[in-house]
Enzyme design. Structure first.
Site, mmCIF file in Angstrom:
data_model
loop_
_atom_site.group_PDB
_atom_site.id
_atom_site.type_symbol
_atom_site.label_atom_id
_atom_site.label_comp_id
_atom_site.label_asym_id
_atom_site.label_seq_id
_atom_site.Cartn_x
_atom_site.Cartn_y
_atom_site.Cartn_z
ATOM 1 N N THR A 53 6.256 6.099 -0.151
ATOM 2 C CA THR A 53 6.408 5.366 1.094
ATOM 3 C C THR A 53 5.725 4.017 0.883
ATOM 4 O OG1 THR A 53 6.326 7.427 2.354
ATOM 5 C CG2 THR A 53 5.970 5.382 3.576
ATOM 6 N N VAL A 91 1.077 -3.804 -6.939
ATOM 7 C CA VAL A 91 0.088 -3.067 -6.155
ATOM 8 C C VAL A 91 -1.310 -3.457 -6.659
ATOM 9 C CG1 VAL A 91 -0.807 -0.741 -5.722
ATOM 10 C CG2 VAL A 91 1.643 -1.179 -5.600
ATOM 11 N N MET A 111 0.841 -1.163 0.000
ATOM 12 C CA MET A 111 0.000 0.000 0.000
ATOM 13 C C MET A 111 0.887 1.227 0.000
ATOM 14 S SD MET A 111 -2.435 2.444 1.495
ATOM 15 C CE MET A 111 -1.149 3.100 2.383
ATOM 16 N N PRO A 112 1.396 1.589 -1.162
ATOM 17 C CA PRO A 112 2.231 2.792 -1.214
ATOM 18 C C PRO A 112 1.430 4.071 -0.991
ATOM 19 C CG PRO A 112 2.658 1.348 -3.083
ATOM 20 C CD PRO A 112 1.427 0.841 -2.409
ATOM 21 N N LEU A 113 2.113 5.030 -0.408
ATOM 22 C CA LEU A 113 1.600 6.391 -0.272
ATOM 23 C C LEU A 113 2.542 7.263 -1.088
ATOM 24 C CD1 LEU A 113 -0.239 8.519 1.055
ATOM 25 C CD2 LEU A 113 1.356 8.526 2.992
#
Length: 126
Positions: A72, A34, A1-3
């Site tokens: 992130t 993702v 779960m990238p930000l």
């Protein structure tokens, strides 16, 4: 779960910003596996006085079209996946909206999976 946080100089049209969102998301899907709809991204625009960069740091000729992309993500990817991500983002943004590869600056920040709360005050990955 990238930000994903994206920073660029102000003045680009909506279509340019949307193409950046799309290109980064597609690269994450292709290289970091993702899931669909895992899109948590923000773009911040800056006037010239609030956007500084090294125009030739490490012999990369950057322009005012520079895009900072800070991702992130959980610390679960291999070095090969990270290299593929950087390459694919630069390729994709070169195709659309036409950002030169020299103007694609990516920083990856890795965190432990238990350091995420995706809502409800829960640590979904812990």
């Amino acid at each position: 779960m990238p930000l994903v946080h994206i920073s660029l100089r102000a003045g680009k049209p909506d279509s340019h910003r949307q193409a950046i969102f799309d290109g980064v998301y597609q690269a994450l899907r292709e290289t970091f596996n993702v899931p669909e709809d895992d899109q948590f991204m923000a773009i911040t625009e800056h006037d010239a006085a609030n956007f500084r960069y090294g125009a030739a740091y490490l012999d990369v000729a950057r322009s005012d079209d520079l895009v900072f992309i800070q991702i992130t993500a959980s610390d679960t990817r291999t070095p090969a996946q990270k290299k593929a991500l950087f390459r694919r983002i630069a390729e994709g943004l070169g195709e659309r909206p036409g950002v030169r590869p020299e103007d694609v600056f990516v920083s990856l920040i890795e965190v432990a999976k238990e350091n995420w709360s995706l809502g409800h005050g829960l640590a979904q990955y812990a």
